[in-house]
Design a protein around this motif. Structure first.
Motif, PDB file in Angstrom:
ATOM      1  N   THR A 125       0.849  -1.189   0.000  1.00 27.86           N
ATOM      2  CA  THR A 125       0.000   0.000   0.000  1.00 27.86           C
ATOM      3  C   THR A 125       0.882   1.235   0.000  1.00 27.86           C
ATOM      4  O   THR A 125       1.853   1.313   0.748  1.00 27.86           O
ATOM      5  CB  THR A 125      -0.900   0.011   1.258  1.00 27.86           C
ATOM      6  OG1 THR A 125      -1.745  -1.138   1.209  1.00 27.86           O
ATOM      7  CG2 THR A 125      -1.755   1.272   1.312  1.00 27.86           C
ATOM      8  N   CYS A 126       0.529   2.197  -0.853  1.00 26.65           N
ATOM      9  CA  CYS A 126       1.237   3.475  -0.830  1.00 26.65           C
ATOM     10  C   CYS A 126       0.440   4.437   0.057  1.00 26.65           C
ATOM     11  O   CYS A 126      -0.699   4.775  -0.275  1.00 26.65           O
ATOM     12  CB  CYS A 126       1.362   4.043  -2.240  1.00 26.65           C
ATOM     13  SG  CYS A 126       2.120   5.682  -2.227  1.00 26.65           S
ATOM     14  N   PRO A 127       1.018   4.886   1.182  1.00 27.26           N
ATOM     15  CA  PRO A 127       0.268   5.782   2.063  1.00 27.26           C
ATOM     16  C   PRO A 127       0.067   7.162   1.444  1.00 27.26           C
ATOM     17  O   PRO A 127      -0.835   7.887   1.852  1.00 27.26           O
ATOM     18  CB  PRO A 127       1.164   5.864   3.312  1.00 27.26           C
ATOM     19  CG  PRO A 127       2.543   5.574   2.811  1.00 27.26           C
ATOM     20  CD  PRO A 127       2.381   4.614   1.671  1.00 27.26           C
ATOM     21  N   ILE A 128       0.871   7.507   0.443  1.00 33.71           N
ATOM     22  CA  ILE A 128       0.790   8.845  -0.148  1.00 33.71           C
ATOM     23  C   ILE A 128      -0.392   8.940  -1.104  1.00 33.71           C
ATOM     24  O   ILE A 128      -1.230   9.829  -0.978  1.00 33.71           O
ATOM     25  CB  ILE A 128       2.109   9.198  -0.876  1.00 33.71           C
ATOM     26  CG1 ILE A 128       3.282   9.161   0.105  1.00 33.71           C
ATOM     27  CG2 ILE A 128       2.009  10.561  -1.559  1.00 33.71           C
ATOM     28  CD1 ILE A 128       4.652   9.304  -0.553  1.00 33.71           C
ATOM     29  N   CYS A 129      -0.480   8.024  -2.074  1.00 32.79           N
ATOM     30  CA  CYS A 129      -1.540   8.116  -3.092  1.00 32.79           C
ATOM     31  C   CYS A 129      -2.633   7.070  -2.894  1.00 32.79           C
ATOM     32  O   CYS A 129      -3.598   7.045  -3.650  1.00 32.79           O
ATOM     33  CB  CYS A 129      -0.952   8.000  -4.491  1.00 32.79           C
ATOM     34  SG  CYS A 129      -0.412   6.324  -4.904  1.00 32.79           S
ATOM     35  N   LYS A 130      -2.453   6.201  -1.870  1.00 29.95           N
ATOM     36  CA  LYS A 130      -3.434   5.179  -1.488  1.00 29.95           C
ATOM     37  C   LYS A 130      -3.525   4.022  -2.488  1.00 29.95           C
ATOM     38  O   LYS A 130      -4.438   3.205  -2.394  1.00 29.95           O
ATOM     39  CB  LYS A 130      -4.843   5.781  -1.258  1.00 29.95           C
ATOM     40  CG  LYS A 130      -4.868   7.068  -0.436  1.00 29.95           C
ATOM     41  CD  LYS A 130      -4.138   6.948   0.883  1.00 29.95           C
ATOM     42  CE  LYS A 130      -4.126   8.286   1.639  1.00 29.95           C
ATOM     43  NZ  LYS A 130      -3.139   8.306   2.726  1.00 29.95           N
ATOM     44  N   ARG A 142       9.082   1.026  -5.793  1.00 32.32           N
ATOM     45  CA  ARG A 142       8.472   2.249  -6.305  1.00 32.32           C
ATOM     46  C   ARG A 142       6.975   2.074  -6.566  1.00 32.32           C
ATOM     47  O   ARG A 142       6.547   1.158  -7.256  1.00 32.32           O
ATOM     48  CB  ARG A 142       9.159   2.676  -7.605  1.00 32.32           C
ATOM     49  CG  ARG A 142       8.698   4.044  -8.084  1.00 32.32           C
ATOM     50  CD  ARG A 142       9.601   4.613  -9.130  1.00 32.32           C
ATOM     51  NE  ARG A 142       9.503   3.891 -10.393  1.00 32.32           N
ATOM     52  CZ  ARG A 142      10.125   4.251 -11.512  1.00 32.32           C
ATOM     53  NH1 ARG A 142      10.915   5.298 -11.504  1.00 32.32           N
ATOM     54  NH2 ARG A 142       9.985   3.572 -12.602  1.00 32.32           N
ATOM     55  N   CYS A 143       6.197   2.991  -6.022  1.00 29.96           N
ATOM     56  CA  CYS A 143       4.754   3.003  -6.283  1.00 29.96           C
ATOM     57  C   CYS A 143       4.539   3.340  -7.766  1.00 29.96           C
ATOM     58  O   CYS A 143       5.081   4.330  -8.257  1.00 29.96           O
ATOM     59  CB  CYS A 143       4.076   4.037  -5.402  1.00 29.96           C
ATOM     60  SG  CYS A 143       2.357   4.346  -5.850  1.00 29.96           S
ATOM     61  N   PRO A 144       3.739   2.540  -8.483  1.00 30.57           N
ATOM     62  CA  PRO A 144       3.565   2.798  -9.916  1.00 30.57           C
ATOM     63  C   PRO A 144       2.702   4.028 -10.207  1.00 30.57           C
ATOM     64  O   PRO A 144       2.699   4.519 -11.334  1.00 30.57           O
ATOM     65  CB  PRO A 144       2.875   1.520 -10.423  1.00 30.57           C
ATOM     66  CG  PRO A 144       2.162   0.986  -9.232  1.00 30.57           C
ATOM     67  CD  PRO A 144       2.998   1.356  -8.040  1.00 30.57           C
ATOM     68  N   VAL A 145       2.006   4.551  -9.208  1.00 32.59           N
ATOM     69  CA  VAL A 145       1.103   5.691  -9.434  1.00 32.59           C
ATOM     70  C   VAL A 145       1.819   7.005  -9.135  1.00 32.59           C
ATOM     71  O   VAL A 145       1.977   7.863 -10.010  1.00 32.59           O
ATOM     72  CB  VAL A 145      -0.179   5.548  -8.594  1.00 32.59           C
ATOM     73  CG1 VAL A 145      -1.064   6.782  -8.756  1.00 32.59           C
ATOM     74  CG2 VAL A 145      -0.928   4.287  -9.011  1.00 32.59           C
ATOM     75  N   CYS A 146       2.274   7.201  -7.904  1.00 31.54           N
ATOM     76  CA  CYS A 146       2.913   8.483  -7.542  1.00 31.54           C
ATOM     77  C   CYS A 146       4.439   8.397  -7.614  1.00 31.54           C
ATOM     78  O   CYS A 146       5.115   9.393  -7.390  1.00 31.54           O
ATOM     79  CB  CYS A 146       2.466   8.940  -6.163  1.00 31.54           C
ATOM     80  SG  CYS A 146       3.154   8.010  -4.784  1.00 31.54           S
ATOM     81  N   ARG A 147       4.964   7.219  -7.924  1.00 32.41           N
ATOM     82  CA  ARG A 147       6.399   6.973  -8.107  1.00 32.41           C
ATOM     83  C   ARG A 147       7.187   7.182  -6.807  1.00 32.41           C
ATOM     84  O   ARG A 147       8.404   7.440  -6.840  1.00 32.41           O
ATOM     85  CB  ARG A 147       6.974   7.846  -9.247  1.00 32.41           C
ATOM     86  CG  ARG A 147       6.270   7.587 -10.569  1.00 32.41           C
ATOM     87  CD  ARG A 147       6.708   8.529 -11.668  1.00 32.41           C
ATOM     88  NE  ARG A 147       8.025   8.217 -12.187  1.00 32.41           N
ATOM     89  CZ  ARG A 147       8.282   7.284 -13.099  1.00 32.41           C
ATOM     90  NH1 ARG A 147       7.308   6.549 -13.580  1.00 32.41           N
ATOM     91  NH2 ARG A 147       9.506   7.083 -13.522  1.00 32.41           N
ATOM     92  N   SER A 148       6.528   7.104  -5.684  1.00 34.41           N
ATOM     93  CA  SER A 148       7.246   7.231  -4.410  1.00 34.41           C
ATOM     94  C   SER A 148       8.166   6.041  -4.214  1.00 34.41           C
ATOM     95  O   SER A 148       7.870   4.920  -4.618  1.00 34.41           O
ATOM     96  CB  SER A 148       6.260   7.317  -3.243  1.00 34.41           C
ATOM     97  OG  SER A 148       5.532   6.117  -3.087  1.00 34.41           O
ATOM     98  N   LEU A 149       9.300   6.324  -3.530  1.00 36.32           N
ATOM     99  CA  LEU A 149      10.223   5.287  -3.073  1.00 36.32           C
ATOM    100  C   LEU A 149      10.060   5.126  -1.562  1.00 36.32           C
ATOM    101  O   LEU A 149       9.301   5.858  -0.918  1.00 36.32           O
ATOM    102  CB  LEU A 149      11.668   5.676  -3.416  1.00 36.32           C
ATOM    103  CG  LEU A 149      11.961   5.852  -4.904  1.00 36.32           C
ATOM    104  CD1 LEU A 149      13.373   6.390  -5.104  1.00 36.32           C
ATOM    105  CD2 LEU A 149      11.774   4.539  -5.656  1.00 36.32           C
TER     106      LEU A 149
HETATM  107 ZN   LIG Z   1       1.830   6.141  -4.479  1.00 34.61          ZN
END
Ligand SMILES: [Zn+2]
Length: 228
Positions: A20-25, A42-49
């Motif tokens: 789960t990406c806490p930034i973009c959910k 890496r989150c595929p949506v917001c590209r967060s590491l």
């Molecule tokens: Zn994300």
């Protein structure tokens, strides 16, 4: 096939576990990232590491931003900008290159007045620069009670920072410090350098459970440095 080709292929691969990406959910499979590639990085949506998600969690839980505050973000990464910009009254960016930022700044000699900001984010910059000057300058431009959110690679098993004075070329720096523009690997004495600049120091790290859910580096720390 060489390392570059293998890394490029690996970065297109889905991870093994749903995260789960806490930034973009986003919930689902993350992508690999890095050299060598790290799975589920890496989150595929917001590209967060991992480091962006850790900072998000720290700000959401123990170390919130001041909503009325003025924040300076060094070497801004879009995944962090996404959640920091809406969380403060005034969001300003800085980089030595001057590309797509508000201020062109050498962090070793910040050309801004004393006590200008309520918060600073400085993630993965300190290992590139004269850190004593950078810490001293960030202290200077923070207002009293202002907070520096600092992240940098630290080897907590080492008592002292490894700075190989003879590693001057790009290849030597990559060999010694993991990246061709890094100047050192910090040991535990990073804390002494922070305290020497005048800061009060808190630290944040995520729980084991959070590391699984959000795909974080186990034990990675955010140094929350407050101007007293
Ligand atoms: Zn994300």
């Amino acid at each position: 096939m060489d390392i570059v080709q293998i890394t490029q292929i690996a970065q297109s691969l889905n991870g093994k576990f749903e995260r789960t990406c806490p930034i973009c959910k986003f919930r689902g499979y993350f992508k690999a990232y890095g050299s060598p590639p790290r799975w589920d990085a890496r989150c595929p949506v917001c590209r967060s590491l991992e480091r962006h998600r850790l900072l998000y969690l720290a700000i959401q839980s123990d170390f919130p931003l001041e909503p009325d505050g003025r924040l300076l973000h060094f070497a801004p990464e879009p995944a962090t900008t996404r959640f920091v910009r809406p969380a403060v009254a005034e969001y300003l960016t800085a980089d030595i290159s001057g590309h797509h930022v508000d201020y062109t700044i050498n962090i070793e000699r910040i050309n801004l007045p004393d006590s200008s900001f309520d918060a600073i984010i400085c993630s993965h910059v300190l290992e590139h620069v004269d850190d004593r000057s950078a810490l001293s300058e960030m202290y200077r431009v923070l207002r009293p009670k202002g907070v520096l959110y600092l992240m940098t690679p630290v080897i907590d098993g080492w008592e002292t920072t490894y700075e190989h004075k003879h590693a001057r070329g790009a290849l030597e720096r990559e060999l010694h410090f993991g990246q061709n523009d890094h100047l050192r690997y910090y040991g535990r004495d990073l804390r002494d350098r922070i305290l020497s600049a005048g800061f009060l120091l808190d630290e944040y790290t995520a729980s084991g459970e959070a590391c699984v859910t959000y795909s974080l580096w186990r034990g990675e720390r955010i140094f929350v440095c407050r101007k007293g």
